[in-house]
Scaffold this active site. Structure first.
Site, PDB file in Angstrom:
ATOM      1  N   ALA A  12      -2.118   8.950  19.261  1.00 33.24           N
ATOM      2  CA  ALA A  12      -1.881   9.400  17.893  1.00 33.24           C
ATOM      3  C   ALA A  12      -1.686  10.909  17.936  1.00 33.24           C
ATOM      4  O   ALA A  12      -2.138  11.572  18.865  1.00 33.24           O
ATOM      5  CB  ALA A  12      -3.088   9.061  17.027  1.00 33.24           C
ATOM      6  N   GLU A  58      -2.799   1.294  22.604  1.00 34.12           N
ATOM      7  CA  GLU A  58      -3.061   0.339  21.521  1.00 34.12           C
ATOM      8  C   GLU A  58      -1.743  -0.266  21.020  1.00 34.12           C
ATOM      9  O   GLU A  58      -1.657  -1.469  20.770  1.00 34.12           O
ATOM     10  CB  GLU A  58      -3.832   1.031  20.395  1.00 34.12           C
ATOM     11  CG  GLU A  58      -5.263   1.394  20.798  1.00 34.12           C
ATOM     12  CD  GLU A  58      -5.946   2.264  19.773  1.00 34.12           C
ATOM     13  OE1 GLU A  58      -7.032   1.862  19.293  1.00 34.12           O
ATOM     14  OE2 GLU A  58      -5.396   3.331  19.427  1.00 34.12           O
TER      15      GLU A  58
HETATM   16  N1  T1G Z   1      -1.313  14.891  19.712  1.00 38.59           N
HETATM   17  C1  T1G Z   1      -0.728  16.091  19.459  1.00 38.59           C
HETATM   18  N2  T1G Z   1      -0.305  16.973  20.425  1.00 38.59           N
HETATM   19  C2  T1G Z   1      -0.465  16.578  21.690  1.00 38.59           C
HETATM   20  C3  T1G Z   1      -1.068  15.333  22.042  1.00 38.59           C
HETATM   21  C4  T1G Z   1      -1.494  14.465  20.981  1.00 38.59           C
HETATM   22  N3  T1G Z   1      -2.052  13.277  21.214  1.00 38.59           N
HETATM   23  N4  T1G Z   1      -1.103  15.261  23.381  1.00 38.59           N
HETATM   24  C5  T1G Z   1      -0.534  16.397  23.843  1.00 38.59           C
HETATM   25  N5  T1G Z   1      -0.160  17.192  22.848  1.00 38.59           N
HETATM   26  C6  T1G Z   1       0.515  18.500  22.949  1.00 38.59           C
HETATM   27  C7  T1G Z   1      -0.359  19.573  23.593  1.00 38.59           C
HETATM   28  O1  T1G Z   1      -1.161  20.206  22.648  1.00 38.59           O
HETATM   29  C8  T1G Z   1       0.681  20.516  24.180  1.00 38.59           C
HETATM   30  O2  T1G Z   1       1.159  21.314  23.138  1.00 38.59           O
HETATM   31  C9  T1G Z   1       1.787  19.559  24.612  1.00 38.59           C
HETATM   32  O3  T1G Z   1       1.602  18.361  23.850  1.00 38.59           O
HETATM   33  C10 T1G Z   1       1.743  19.213  26.073  1.00 38.59           C
HETATM   34  O4  T1G Z   1       0.450  18.740  26.370  1.00 38.59           O
HETATM   35  C11 T1G Z   1      -5.885   5.786  16.829  1.00 38.59           C
HETATM   36  C12 T1G Z   1      -6.779   8.301  17.225  1.00 38.59           C
HETATM   37  C13 T1G Z   1      -0.638  13.445  27.668  1.00 38.59           C
HETATM   38  C14 T1G Z   1      -2.003  13.838  29.668  1.00 38.59           C
HETATM   39  O5  T1G Z   1      -6.195  12.079  23.876  1.00 38.59           O
HETATM   40  O6  T1G Z   1      -4.277  14.171  27.529  1.00 38.59           O
HETATM   41  O7  T1G Z   1      -4.716   8.007  19.885  1.00 38.59           O
HETATM   42  O8  T1G Z   1       0.405  23.519  23.948  1.00 38.59           O
HETATM   43  O9  T1G Z   1      -0.172  20.635  27.924  1.00 38.59           O
HETATM   44  O10 T1G Z   1      -0.780  18.683  30.921  1.00 38.59           O
HETATM   45  O11 T1G Z   1      -6.871   5.351  18.818  1.00 38.59           O
HETATM   46  O12 T1G Z   1      -1.531  16.108  26.801  1.00 38.59           O
HETATM   47  O13 T1G Z   1       2.723  22.759  24.391  1.00 38.59           O
HETATM   48  O14 T1G Z   1       2.004  23.334  22.049  1.00 38.59           O
HETATM   49  O15 T1G Z   1      -1.642  18.596  27.727  1.00 38.59           O
HETATM   50  O16 T1G Z   1       1.335  17.297  30.855  1.00 38.59           O
HETATM   51  C15 T1G Z   1      -5.453   9.997  22.306  1.00 38.59           C
HETATM   52  C16 T1G Z   1      -4.056  13.758  24.781  1.00 38.59           C
HETATM   53  C17 T1G Z   1      -5.233  10.624  20.982  1.00 38.59           C
HETATM   54  C18 T1G Z   1      -4.128  12.297  25.010  1.00 38.59           C
HETATM   55  C19 T1G Z   1      -0.128  15.406  29.083  1.00 38.59           C
HETATM   56  N6  T1G Z   1      -4.623  10.648  23.295  1.00 38.59           N
HETATM   57  N7  T1G Z   1      -3.065  14.400  25.629  1.00 38.59           N
HETATM   58  O17 T1G Z   1      -0.746  16.458  29.759  1.00 38.59           O
HETATM   59  O18 T1G Z   1       0.598  18.429  28.816  1.00 38.59           O
HETATM   60  S1  T1G Z   1      -6.341   9.933  19.786  1.00 38.59           S
HETATM   61  C20 T1G Z   1      -5.078  11.666  24.007  1.00 38.59           C
HETATM   62  C21 T1G Z   1      -3.292  14.567  26.956  1.00 38.59           C
HETATM   63  C22 T1G Z   1      -5.712   8.388  19.415  1.00 38.59           C
HETATM   64  C23 T1G Z   1      -5.999   6.220  18.247  1.00 38.59           C
HETATM   65  C24 T1G Z   1      -6.543   7.575  18.460  1.00 38.59           C
HETATM   66  C25 T1G Z   1      -2.250  15.339  27.715  1.00 38.59           C
HETATM   67  C26 T1G Z   1      -1.258  14.458  28.513  1.00 38.59           C
HETATM   68  P1  T1G Z   1       1.577  22.804  23.404  1.00 38.59           P
HETATM   69  P2  T1G Z   1      -0.294  19.178  27.741  1.00 38.59           P
HETATM   70  P3  T1G Z   1       0.139  17.764  30.192  1.00 38.59           P
END
Ligand code: T1G
Length: 701
Positions: A71, A114
């Protein structure tokens, strides 16, 4: 047919056909987060497929480098009616009457997995990663993850994945039945072929209709037992266990509804705000105003380390771990041999725990060249000095290095307190000098304070930040002052802790007040571990520099008894074989005698007062550091305290914690405790702002 490139597509979900298969490609770079526009595009695609009899199946795939990474975290605080409707999209998928195939490359995390589990089938390239990391954001899988994952991989595995938040590779997921086919080569072509094979398979396999394998009471009891240790004080882990248990006990719909309620409860908690703050603060801290991706950097193909002691050895391991050859220098053969044997022992211990092979141990040791001749560093791309904290010794080393190192080499000091400008001043190339402050044990601690000196060039700064990422450190840029950011604040924190004991508290109560906040170690447990003689030497040095009399506090007297902490099996506390701190009656007596001598009548100090005084002493010093520009953002300070000083991530760091308390309250308490609030703190309090708002304003300025 290859994975379509996202940048050329206008909308967030592109529809295309491959014969009788409809392909829905999500284009929302950089990580295809489930932002507004994605659910709308997917729902429209499903409607199109439903309305077109020539469509026998649907493939959902991510454009660019990954499937859906979850998300969109930035939308969490949007009103529900404006939030991307992930749950509605998955409900639509679950009720869909044609096969749907999620084609996964890169990562399918959180809402991304999901979404995939809402489809009837999942295919992936072997290198893909799938997981539910929501616990790392203080929330829980809120779109069916707690109900569907246990139904596929079983209760125990699902709990392990949801409570650790760590992804698994598609190869393992395939063995668990979470992935129906691994695709070597062209993912989209493989997915379309699979969809065509399944086009007529009925009934459609829906995960929601399965039961949960291995859902025995002991599995949930063990999980609850486990999180008491691994997630002490945290909300969402226990909600996850409750929901996974429900998945086995009640109909899918009931679990699905309960999940939505508990998700909101977790999302609206200060813990989730803290963890989300750190998620973005950590990524922001890697950005340096004025430094862009066009700033030239130098390639680091080899490193030199001066000093093979505890810090030098640990620093060397970071380079060896990523395949960068290291030349390590010592003055005595015996010290060099000792340094190398410590490095080898560390690797062999890791191998014994099965976390690396003996081939890896030999490969890394093979990249390490010991020498007694600093001249052997002439070809190194970066040289890091890690000798004991003495300005004259460091200046002598940098003077010699200036004559040895090749043009363009980065000259770095691992000093934790000394003036990097002064060190740079003895060289003819101050623009090549920078501070790289590692934290002990340097091969373990993730934090790296990158100390920008007055003349440090942008190339050296940008190269150091890129290097931090490469050696798997969290690099944070700080300016030059006594103790930089982390240690300057912890010195102030130490002063306050000693003062609280002087006024009447027992050291163990002061430590307990920070353990209650979630810190694994309080100020005195930490001092005993680091070595009381280090703090003692710094206090003596600061008094000398300030022309003040020799410090004579109760802690100085403990050091003068010869007790230096864990390294002398006793300091403020005694220690048993498990390194558990045990209050010492003689030390308690020493403190009482000290008070009596100073005419201090001890008073009752509550845990709340102690916690506030310690936490707010960090915040107040942090605000001064921001005013002076020694730190770029309050968020950087939070990142430093989480990765360097054990501040709990679910509190978001000291500055975020203060904002959660309300800066007005923090200022009022500081004044009540006789401390002078920093002007910045007072201003933000008067304006009713938070430190995050301060960062945002500054970022926009
Ligand atoms: N939402 C918004 N922005 C995100 C994002 C996300 N989920 N994931 C990454 N970004 C942005 C990040 O801030 C950065 O921005 C850019 O993308 C590159 O990320 C209902 C509620 C996927 C492994 O927890 O672990 O789903 O700094 O530098 O090192 O159940 O990003 O460039 O402006 O980290 O290659 C669950 C979170 C959400 C995964 C890639 N998902 N992301 O790593 O790049 S909760 C997560 C990561 C959810 C549901 C619930 C990593 C990555 P900027 P990056 P990376």
């Amino acid at each position: 047919m290859s994975t379509p490139d996202s940048s050329s597509q206008p909308s967030l979900v592109q529809q295309s056909r491959d014969g009788d298969v409809l392909i829905l490609t999500i284009n929302n770079p950089p990580v295809n987060a489930f932002s507004v526009g994605v659910p709308e595009g997917l729902k429209a695609g499903l409607d199109a497929a439903a309305a077109d009899d020539s469509v026998t199946a649907v493939v959902i795939i991510g454009g660019g480098r990954t499937f859906v990474a979850g998300a969109d975290i930035r939308t969490f605080d949007l009103p529900r009616e404006q939030s991307p409707d992930l749950r509605g999209t998955i409900e639509k998928l679950d009720a869909f009457t044609k096969p749907t195939v999620a084609a996964i490359h890169g990562t399918a995390l959180g809402g991304g997995l999901e979404l995939a589990m809402g489809c009837t089938y999942r295919v992936a390239v072997p290198g893909a990663q799938v997981g539910l990391p929501e616990v790392k954001l203080g929330v829980l899988p809120g779109a069916g993850g707690t109900q569907r994952l246990p139904r596929v991989v079983g209760a125990a595995k699902a709990l392990d994945m949801m409570l650790s938040g760590n992804p698994i590779r598609a190869t393992e997921a395939s063995q668990l039945g979470l992935i129906d086919r691994l695709i070597d080569g062209d993912l989209l072509a493989g997915a379309v072929e699979f969809a065509r094979e399944m086009a007529d398979a009925r009934p459609l396999p829906r995960i929601s209709e399965r039961s949960v394998p291995g859902a025995t009471p002991d599995v949930f009891a063990a999980a609850r037992q486990g999180i008491r240790k691994t997630h002490r004080g945290q909300l969402s882990p226990s909600l996850i266990v409750d929901l996974a248990e429900m998945a086995a006990a009640v109909p899918f719909q009931e679990g699905w509804d309960a999940e939505a309620t508990k998700f909101m409860e977790a999302k609206d908690s200060p813990q989730s705000r803290g963890l989300r703050h750190i998620f973005f603060a950590e990524r922001e801290s890697a950005k340096i105003p004025g430094i862009t991706k066009d700033t030239p950097t130098t390639e680091i193909k080899s490193a030199g380390i001066i000093g093979a002691g505890t810090m030098g050895g640990g620093i060397a391991m970071n380079f060896l771990n990523v395949g960068i050859p290291v030349t390590i220098v010592e003055t005595q053969q015996e010290a060099l041999d000792r340094g190398l044997s410590v490095i080898r022992r560390n690797y062999e211990n890791t191998a014994k725990k099965g976390r690396m092979s003996m081939e890896d141990v030999e490969a890394r040791m093979g990249l390490l060249t010991p020498t007694l001749d600093m001249g052997d560093l002439k070809d190194a791309d970066i040289i890091i000095e890690a000798v004991f904290e003495n300005m004259d010794v460091k200046k002598d080393i940098f003077t010699r290095l200036d004559g040895i190192a090749k043009p363009g080499a980065i000259l770095a000091s691992n000093t934790s307190t000394l003036d990097v400008n002064e060190i740079a001043s003895v060289t003819s190339r101050p623009e090549s000098v920078i501070g790289l402050h590692f934290f002990s044990p340097a091969n373990v601690m993730k934090l790296l304070e990158i100390v920008r000196a007055e003349k440090t060039s942008d190339t050296v700064l940008a190269t150091s930040m890129a290097l931090a990422k490469r050696i798997k450190k969290v690099g944070v840029v700080v300016g030059v002052c006594d103790g930089f950011v982390g240690n300057r604040m912890v010195h102030r924190y130490g002063d306050e802790a000693r003062q609280i004991v002087e006024e009447g508290a027992r050291p163990e109560d002061v430590d307990a007040s920070m353990n209650a906040l979630g810190l694994p170690m309080g100020p005195f447990q930490m001092s005993d571990m680091a070595g009381l003689d280090i703090g003692y030497a710094i206090r003596q040095h600061q008094a000398k520099v300030a022309g003040q009399p020799k410090p004579d506090g109760w802690l100085d007297r403990i050091v003068e008894t010869g007790r230096k902490g864990q390294k002398t099996q006793g300091g403020i506390y005694d220690y048993d074989e498990t390194r558990r701190p045990i209050p010492n009656a003689d030390m308690q007596k020493l403190i009482e005698d000290y008070r009596a001598e100073k005419g201090i009548t001890p008073r009752e100090i509550t845990q709340e007062e102690s916690t506030k005084r310690l936490a707010y002493s960090l915040v107040n010093e942090g605000a001064k550091i921001l005013e002076e520009g020694i730190a770029q953002r309050a968020g950087d300070i939070d990142v430093i305290y989480i990765y360097g000083y054990g501040f709990p991530a679910y509190r978001g760091g000291p500055m975020q914690y203060a904002s959660e308390q309300g800066l007005k309250n923090v200022v009022a308490d500081l004044e009540k405790f006789g401390q002078t609030p920093a002007p910045l703190l007072k201003r933000l309090a008067e304006e009713g702002k938070t430190f995050a708002q301060y960062d945002a304003e500054k970022g926009r300025a």
